[in-house]
Scaffold this active site. Structure first.
Site, PDB file in Angstrom:
ATOM      1  CE  LYS A 112      11.070 -18.081  57.709  1.00 40.00           C
ATOM      2  NZ  LYS A 112       9.620 -18.307  57.436  1.00 40.00           N
TER       3      LYS A 112
HETATM    4  C1  LIG Z   1       8.817 -19.235  58.078  1.00 39.32           C
HETATM    5  C2  LIG Z   1       7.350 -19.042  57.961  1.00 39.32           C
HETATM    6  C3  LIG Z   1       6.438 -19.662  58.846  1.00 39.32           C
HETATM    7  C4  LIG Z   1       6.879 -20.637  59.911  1.00 39.32           C
HETATM    8  O1  LIG Z   1       7.592 -20.032  60.953  1.00 39.32           O
HETATM    9  P1  LIG Z   1       8.446 -20.942  61.961  1.00 39.32           P
HETATM   10  O2  LIG Z   1       9.193 -19.988  62.808  1.00 39.32           O
HETATM   11  O3  LIG Z   1       9.356 -21.759  61.096  1.00 39.32           O
HETATM   12  O4  LIG Z   1       7.500 -21.777  62.722  1.00 39.32           O
HETATM   13  C5  LIG Z   1       5.090 -19.367  58.709  1.00 39.32           C
HETATM   14  N1  LIG Z   1       4.637 -18.540  57.752  1.00 39.32           N
HETATM   15  C6  LIG Z   1       5.482 -17.934  56.872  1.00 39.32           C
HETATM   16  C7  LIG Z   1       4.920 -17.055  55.831  1.00 39.32           C
HETATM   17  C8  LIG Z   1       6.859 -18.165  56.947  1.00 39.32           C
HETATM   18  O5  LIG Z   1       7.675 -17.566  56.055  1.00 39.32           O
END
Ligand SMILES: *Cc1c(COP(=O)(O)O)cnc(C)c1O
Length: 463
Positions: A112
């Site tokens: 993220k």
């Molecule tokens: C947010 C997240 C996901 C999921 O990603 P999306 O874009 O919501 O599908 C998967 N793995 C981790 C570690 C995350 O922080």
């Protein structure tokens, strides 16, 4: 380029308008009216570019000249400068044609950071330019909150309000949020679960009359288009390293809100030859049930060892449905709002269309731990539980072994000590910049699961 809503009833908007909001006024999500498309020659010419230079090429058409090129370039460069690996997103080969793309070298150790480091800088730039102030409001089950705080805390024109469910995030995750310094940082623990937090956020966005007059709310979860945009880049970056655009490439993506994998879908629409996109889920598997059995019905949300994917309704799936339904906003609205009342099914032709690109697989906790242990034994590489699910799904779904399969590693294993321990392995040490995490001072307020408690609190902090 303009942005339009997936429900078809909101006016077209500029990049800046979309950046500074959440949902469209008709309740839909913003998508580009048309996707930029790159020729094979142009994509091939980007081979070997550093991450930030590639990112500029991919992102520029979406920004539509609303930010001068030189400024945009600098914002992008600054976003990825402090990543702990010089490649920003290093690739690792784990078997003959199996790859893992490490997306956790940013400040909060999850993918993220790729989106939120850039989002914070984009917001900062346009807010200062336009002399505007906003309040960022978001709910987090763990990773989004810390990445948003890290991305936006230096922005003088932003106050940040991040809701997390009280005593329901891991200690590392909580400390990563509550130890962020700054007058403009407000962590709120809600006496409730993640869904309660999300509901409060949604209600607040719907009626912003509690804010001081000169303020508006900005979303930092993946309904914000700029987050998706930033994530398209690493699909190009990874694919170029294994022979694209001269050969096709496949990706496996640990999926929660469908933001990350949707970015891969867009990369394909922009000219990247993507053969397969694998939706990897835990036992909260509504998307897997849809793709494999045409069953789109709510189940009961159950906690797993991969909490960032403990999501029942994936908000960004609506963006894909918009294309699948041939951009018919009314059909999208009907399909998504009926969820929960009836068991939804896709018309057979549309299901087949979805299946021609997307495969899916669901992995339970026990198998997740087994995969973590196995990959560690075979390669010495420690996966976090989300990534392990992606790797397992990739192996189960890989149609053509001649096509490279790249699994996205979405978080560093140190964030998910429980799963690593259950796999019988030792938890890795915290990275250098986080070694004093357990000594840092924490700041957060605990509020009732009640919209007026939250809006009252926000108003007080903002006046
Ligand atoms: C947010 C997240 C996901 C999921 O990603 P999306 O874009 O919501 O599908 C998967 N793995 C981790 C570690 C995350 O922080």
């Amino acid at each position: 380029m303009k942005y339009i809503s997936t429900r078809g009833k909101a006016p077209a908007s500029s990049f800046e308008q979309v950046l500074l909001t959440g949902l469209a006024p008709d309740g839909g999500l913003y998508v580009p009216e048309t996707l930029p498309r790159f020729s094979k020659e142009e994509i091939a010419s980007w081979a070997g570019l550093p991450y930030d230079e590639l990112a500029f090429h991919v992102i520029k058409p979406f920004v539509n000249g609303e930010i001068p090129d030189e400024v945009l370039k600098q914002l992008i460069t600054n976003s990825y400068r402090d990543f702990s690996h010089s490649a920003v997103a290093p690739m690792r080969n784990i078997n003959s044609n199996e790859w893992v793309l490490e997306l956790y070298c940013g400040p909060t150790l999850a993918f993220k950071d790729f989106a939120l480091q850039l989002l914070g800088r984009l917001l900062d730039y346009v807010l200062i330019r336009d002399d505007k102030k906003v309040a960022v409001l978001g709910a987090t089950s763990g990773d989004t909150g810390s990445a948003a705080l890290e991305g936006c805390r230096h922005c003088a024109n932003i106050d940040l309000f991040i809701l997390h469910p009280y005593q329901r995030v891991s200690e590392v995750q909580r400390r990563q949020m509550t130890s962020v310094p700054g007058e403009n940082v407000h962590n709120i623990a809600i006496r409730g679960n993640f869904d309660d937090c999300q509901k409060i956020v949604k209600t607040a966005f719907g009626d912003q009359s509690f804010l001081p007059e000169d303020r508006q709310l900005v979303a930092v979860n993946s309904i914000n288009w700029a987050r998706i945009m930033a994530q398209i880049v690493y699909y190009f970056y990874a694919a170029l390293q294994v022979g694209a655009p001269h050969r096709p490439v496949s990706f496996s993506v640990p999926t929660g809100n469908f933001g990350d994998i949707y970015a891969g879908y867009l990369a394909r629409g922009m000219g990247l030859p993507v053969d397969q996109l694998v939706i990897a889920t835990n036992h909260n598997d509504i998307l897997h049930r849809l793709i494999s059995q045409n069953d789109y019905s709510l189940g009961e949300l159950k906690a797993s060892l991969s909490p960032s994917m403990d999501i029942m309704v994936s908000s960004n799936f609506e963006r894909y449905l918009f294309d699948l339904f041939d951009r018919d906003g009314e059909a999208v609205e009907k399909f998504v709002t009926a969820l929960g009342e009836t068991q939804q099914q896709l018309p057979e032709a549309l299901l087949q269309k979805a299946q021609s690109l997307f495969s899916s697989y669901a992995v339970d906790d026990e198998t997740t731990c087994k995969v973590i242990a196995e990959i560690y034994q075979d390669t010495g590489f420690l996966l976090d539980p989300h990534t392990a699910i992606g790797v397992e799904a990739a192996r189960r779904c890989h149609r053509n072994p001649a096509v490279p399969m790249i699994s996205l590693a979405t978080a560093h294993p140190v964030k998910f000590a429980d799963a690593v321990k259950k796999a019988g392995l030792e938890n890795p040490a915290l990275p250098l910049h986080m070694q004093d995490l357990f000594e840092r001072e924490e700041r957060y307020d605990v509020l009732d699961n009640d919209i007026s408690a939250v809006t009252g609190y926000m108003r007080q902090q903002l006046c």
